[in-house]
Scaffold this motif. Structure first.
Motif, PDB file in Angstrom:
ATOM      1  N   ARG A  91      62.261  62.417 -17.172  1.00 29.49           N
ATOM      2  CA  ARG A  91      61.590  61.210 -16.676  1.00 29.49           C
ATOM      3  C   ARG A  91      60.321  60.958 -17.498  1.00 29.49           C
ATOM      4  O   ARG A  91      59.616  61.887 -17.870  1.00 29.49           O
ATOM      5  CB  ARG A  91      61.247  61.408 -15.198  1.00 29.49           C
ATOM      6  CG  ARG A  91      60.620  60.220 -14.490  1.00 29.49           C
ATOM      7  CD  ARG A  91      60.430  60.545 -13.023  1.00 29.49           C
ATOM      8  NE  ARG A  91      61.695  60.789 -12.361  1.00 29.49           N
ATOM      9  CZ  ARG A  91      61.819  61.451 -11.219  1.00 29.49           C
ATOM     10  NH1 ARG A  91      60.755  61.968 -10.626  1.00 29.49           N
ATOM     11  NH2 ARG A  91      63.014  61.619 -10.667  1.00 29.49           N
ATOM     12  N   ASN A  92      60.073  59.680 -17.783  1.00 25.99           N
ATOM     13  CA  ASN A  92      58.866  59.246 -18.514  1.00 25.99           C
ATOM     14  C   ASN A  92      58.809  59.780 -19.940  1.00 25.99           C
ATOM     15  O   ASN A  92      57.737  60.017 -20.499  1.00 25.99           O
ATOM     16  CB  ASN A  92      57.595  59.661 -17.759  1.00 25.99           C
ATOM     17  CG  ASN A  92      57.459  58.983 -16.408  1.00 25.99           C
ATOM     18  OD1 ASN A  92      57.556  57.763 -16.322  1.00 25.99           O
ATOM     19  ND2 ASN A  92      57.250  59.751 -15.351  1.00 25.99           N
ATOM     20  N   ALA A  93      59.977  59.975 -20.543  1.00 30.82           N
ATOM     21  CA  ALA A  93      60.026  60.457 -21.923  1.00 30.82           C
ATOM     22  C   ALA A  93      59.716  59.324 -22.903  1.00 30.82           C
ATOM     23  O   ALA A  93      59.916  58.141 -22.607  1.00 30.82           O
ATOM     24  CB  ALA A  93      61.401  61.033 -22.238  1.00 30.82           C
ATOM     25  N   ARG A  94      59.233  59.705 -24.095  1.00 27.65           N
ATOM     26  CA  ARG A  94      59.019  58.725 -25.154  1.00 27.65           C
ATOM     27  C   ARG A  94      60.371  58.284 -25.703  1.00 27.65           C
ATOM     28  O   ARG A  94      61.298  59.078 -25.806  1.00 27.65           O
ATOM     29  CB  ARG A  94      58.172  59.332 -26.271  1.00 27.65           C
ATOM     30  CG  ARG A  94      56.794  59.779 -25.822  1.00 27.65           C
ATOM     31  CD  ARG A  94      55.971  60.303 -26.984  1.00 27.65           C
ATOM     32  NE  ARG A  94      56.641  61.416 -27.675  1.00 27.65           N
ATOM     33  CZ  ARG A  94      56.104  62.086 -28.693  1.00 27.65           C
ATOM     34  NH1 ARG A  94      54.906  61.747 -29.141  1.00 27.65           N
ATOM     35  NH2 ARG A  94      56.760  63.084 -29.249  1.00 27.65           N
ATOM     36  N   GLU A  95      60.453  57.021 -26.064  1.00 26.37           N
ATOM     37  CA  GLU A  95      61.732  56.486 -26.542  1.00 26.37           C
ATOM     38  C   GLU A  95      62.223  57.215 -27.785  1.00 26.37           C
ATOM     39  O   GLU A  95      63.434  57.410 -27.965  1.00 26.37           O
ATOM     40  CB  GLU A  95      61.598  54.991 -26.817  1.00 26.37           C
ATOM     41  CG  GLU A  95      62.936  54.295 -27.033  1.00 26.37           C
ATOM     42  CD  GLU A  95      62.816  52.788 -27.018  1.00 26.37           C
ATOM     43  OE1 GLU A  95      63.811  52.127 -27.374  1.00 26.37           O
ATOM     44  OE2 GLU A  95      61.739  52.268 -26.647  1.00 26.37           O
ATOM     45  N   GLU A  96      61.291  57.675 -28.638  1.00 26.49           N
ATOM     46  CA  GLU A  96      61.697  58.378 -29.850  1.00 26.49           C
ATOM     47  C   GLU A  96      62.294  59.753 -29.550  1.00 26.49           C
ATOM     48  O   GLU A  96      62.902  60.379 -30.432  1.00 26.49           O
ATOM     49  CB  GLU A  96      60.522  58.523 -30.824  1.00 26.49           C
ATOM     50  CG  GLU A  96      59.287  59.169 -30.239  1.00 26.49           C
ATOM     51  CD  GLU A  96      58.274  58.147 -29.746  1.00 26.49           C
ATOM     52  OE1 GLU A  96      57.063  58.408 -29.905  1.00 26.49           O
ATOM     53  OE2 GLU A  96      58.694  57.092 -29.217  1.00 26.49           O
ATOM     54  N   VAL A 124      57.515  64.196 -17.844  1.00 25.02           N
ATOM     55  CA  VAL A 124      56.529  64.450 -18.902  1.00 25.02           C
ATOM     56  C   VAL A 124      55.446  63.375 -18.955  1.00 25.02           C
ATOM     57  O   VAL A 124      54.793  63.201 -19.979  1.00 25.02           O
ATOM     58  CB  VAL A 124      57.229  64.569 -20.281  1.00 25.02           C
ATOM     59  CG1 VAL A 124      58.116  65.789 -20.331  1.00 25.02           C
ATOM     60  CG2 VAL A 124      58.039  63.312 -20.593  1.00 25.02           C
ATOM     61  N   GLU A 125      55.242  62.674 -17.849  1.00 25.30           N
ATOM     62  CA  GLU A 125      54.260  61.585 -17.847  1.00 25.30           C
ATOM     63  C   GLU A 125      52.864  62.088 -18.215  1.00 25.30           C
ATOM     64  O   GLU A 125      52.121  61.423 -18.940  1.00 25.30           O
ATOM     65  CB  GLU A 125      54.219  60.914 -16.475  1.00 25.30           C
ATOM     66  CG  GLU A 125      53.273  59.719 -16.417  1.00 25.30           C
ATOM     67  CD  GLU A 125      53.303  59.022 -15.070  1.00 25.30           C
ATOM     68  OE1 GLU A 125      52.879  57.849 -14.998  1.00 25.30           O
ATOM     69  OE2 GLU A 125      53.745  59.636 -14.086  1.00 25.30           O
ATOM     70  N   THR A 143      53.665  66.260 -28.318  1.00 23.00           N
ATOM     71  CA  THR A 143      55.007  66.524 -28.823  1.00 23.00           C
ATOM     72  C   THR A 143      55.614  67.691 -28.062  1.00 23.00           C
ATOM     73  O   THR A 143      54.997  68.756 -27.947  1.00 23.00           O
ATOM     74  CB  THR A 143      54.978  66.860 -30.325  1.00 23.00           C
ATOM     75  OG1 THR A 143      54.427  65.745 -31.025  1.00 23.00           O
ATOM     76  CG2 THR A 143      56.371  67.158 -30.843  1.00 23.00           C
ATOM     77  N   VAL A 144      56.804  67.486 -27.529  1.00 23.37           N
ATOM     78  CA  VAL A 144      57.505  68.515 -26.754  1.00 23.37           C
ATOM     79  C   VAL A 144      58.603  69.123 -27.611  1.00 23.37           C
ATOM     80  O   VAL A 144      59.385  68.409 -28.242  1.00 23.37           O
ATOM     81  CB  VAL A 144      58.113  67.917 -25.468  1.00 23.37           C
ATOM     82  CG1 VAL A 144      58.906  68.967 -24.704  1.00 23.37           C
ATOM     83  CG2 VAL A 144      57.018  67.325 -24.583  1.00 23.37           C
ATOM     84  N   LEU A 161      57.047  68.784 -13.047  1.00 19.90           N
ATOM     85  CA  LEU A 161      55.988  67.985 -13.665  1.00 19.90           C
ATOM     86  C   LEU A 161      55.251  68.846 -14.687  1.00 19.90           C
ATOM     87  O   LEU A 161      54.634  69.855 -14.329  1.00 19.90           O
ATOM     88  CB  LEU A 161      55.003  67.477 -12.613  1.00 19.90           C
ATOM     89  CG  LEU A 161      55.443  66.284 -11.754  1.00 19.90           C
ATOM     90  CD1 LEU A 161      56.607  66.642 -10.855  1.00 19.90           C
ATOM     91  CD2 LEU A 161      54.294  65.779 -10.911  1.00 19.90           C
ATOM     92  N   LEU A 162      55.340  68.456 -15.934  1.00 22.01           N
ATOM     93  CA  LEU A 162      54.701  69.231 -16.993  1.00 22.01           C
ATOM     94  C   LEU A 162      53.294  68.718 -17.262  1.00 22.01           C
ATOM     95  O   LEU A 162      53.080  67.524 -17.439  1.00 22.01           O
ATOM     96  CB  LEU A 162      55.526  69.146 -18.285  1.00 22.01           C
ATOM     97  CG  LEU A 162      56.952  69.687 -18.239  1.00 22.01           C
ATOM     98  CD1 LEU A 162      57.550  69.713 -19.637  1.00 22.01           C
ATOM     99  CD2 LEU A 162      56.994  71.074 -17.623  1.00 22.01           C
TER     100      LEU A 162
END
Length: 248
Positions: A84-89, A56-57, A63-64, A23-24
């Motif tokens: 998990r929970n990444a942005r679609e872009e 990454v919730e 921005t990662v 969990l970040l």
């Protein structure tokens, strides 16, 4: 000859692969690198080549730098397999590193009992309390769990009637009950159940974890009441180890 003709070149079977959840709470690569170094205390085999799911919730709006982050985890013995929970872009760049997109289906939380005071008349006699009993499945292991073995009770409690040796790992989505000595690693509530617990007649673990929050014992195990089994549970964000006091 007949076997070579009938044997399929490839078979697909259902298999359970256990991965740790990372969990970040920071997107900064230097900050994460410093945290990993502190966590592992420089030990190259701290994570022992564990598969990892990166969540990454908590930093969804940030921005990662995936090109830096994924090699960073690999350098510390973690092997990311999904995000998990990444942005679609971010899906394209995540997949370009060979990782999967873990789509989380969040359950709806509905109250078990919905009472409308105006619609329910008061009972004429004293009502007996309603008792709801749930059937929690369990996996039972009757043999010692030896070094290098990993046992995972998926969607269930795990009951072990023998010892868990150093270098072994036992995992359950529910609670873990060990009717002997725990010397290896025990991870309960693997899918996020914060109410899960770990019980053992004698506690000498390398590591314990509840719902992804872990504790190691490099400085020694806490002194517990003699002749009493021990339990591990989650209090807030901290792992608590205590004796289980028996009645009688």
């Amino acid at each position: 000859m007949q076997n070579s003709l009938t044997r399929k070149p490839i078979e697909i079977k259902i298999s359970t692969v256990v991965a740790v959840a990372v969990l970040l709470h920071e997107a900064s690569t230097p900050a994460l690198e410093a945290a990993l170094k502190e966590m592992t205390t420089g030990s190259p085999d701290f994570f022992d080549d564990e598969f990892a799911v990166i969540d990454v919730e908590s930093i969804a709006a940030e921005t990662v730098d995936w090109d830096a982050l994924i090699p960073l985890f690999k350098a510390h013995g973690l092997h990311p397999v999904a995000v998990r929970n990444a942005r679609e872009e971010d899906y394209a760049i995540i997949r370009s590193h060979g990782l999967s997109i873990d789509v989380v289906s969040k359950p709806r939380h509905e109250p078990e009992v919905i009472a409308a005071q105006a619609e329910v008349p008061a009972p004429a006699a004293k009502a007996e309390p309603q008792v709801i009993i749930r059937n929690n499945p369990a996996m039972v292991i009757d043999t010692p769990v030896r070094a290098g073995q990993r046992i995972y009770a998926r969607g269930a409690d795990l009951i072990i009637t023998a010892s868990v040796n150093n270098g072994a790992e036992v995992i359950a989505d529910g609670s873990i009950h060990i009717y002997s000595t725990l010397r290896g690693r025990a991870l309960a509530g693997a899918t996020g159940n914060t109410e899960a617990r770990i019980f053992a007649l004698q506690m000498e673990p390398e590591l314990v974890s509840i719902a992804g929050i872990y504790r190691t014992f490099e400085n020694g195990f806490p002194d517990l009441q003699a002749q009493h089994p021990a339990q591990v549970r989650l209090i807030g964000d901290s792992i608590e180890v205590s004796s289980v006091k028996t009645v009688g």
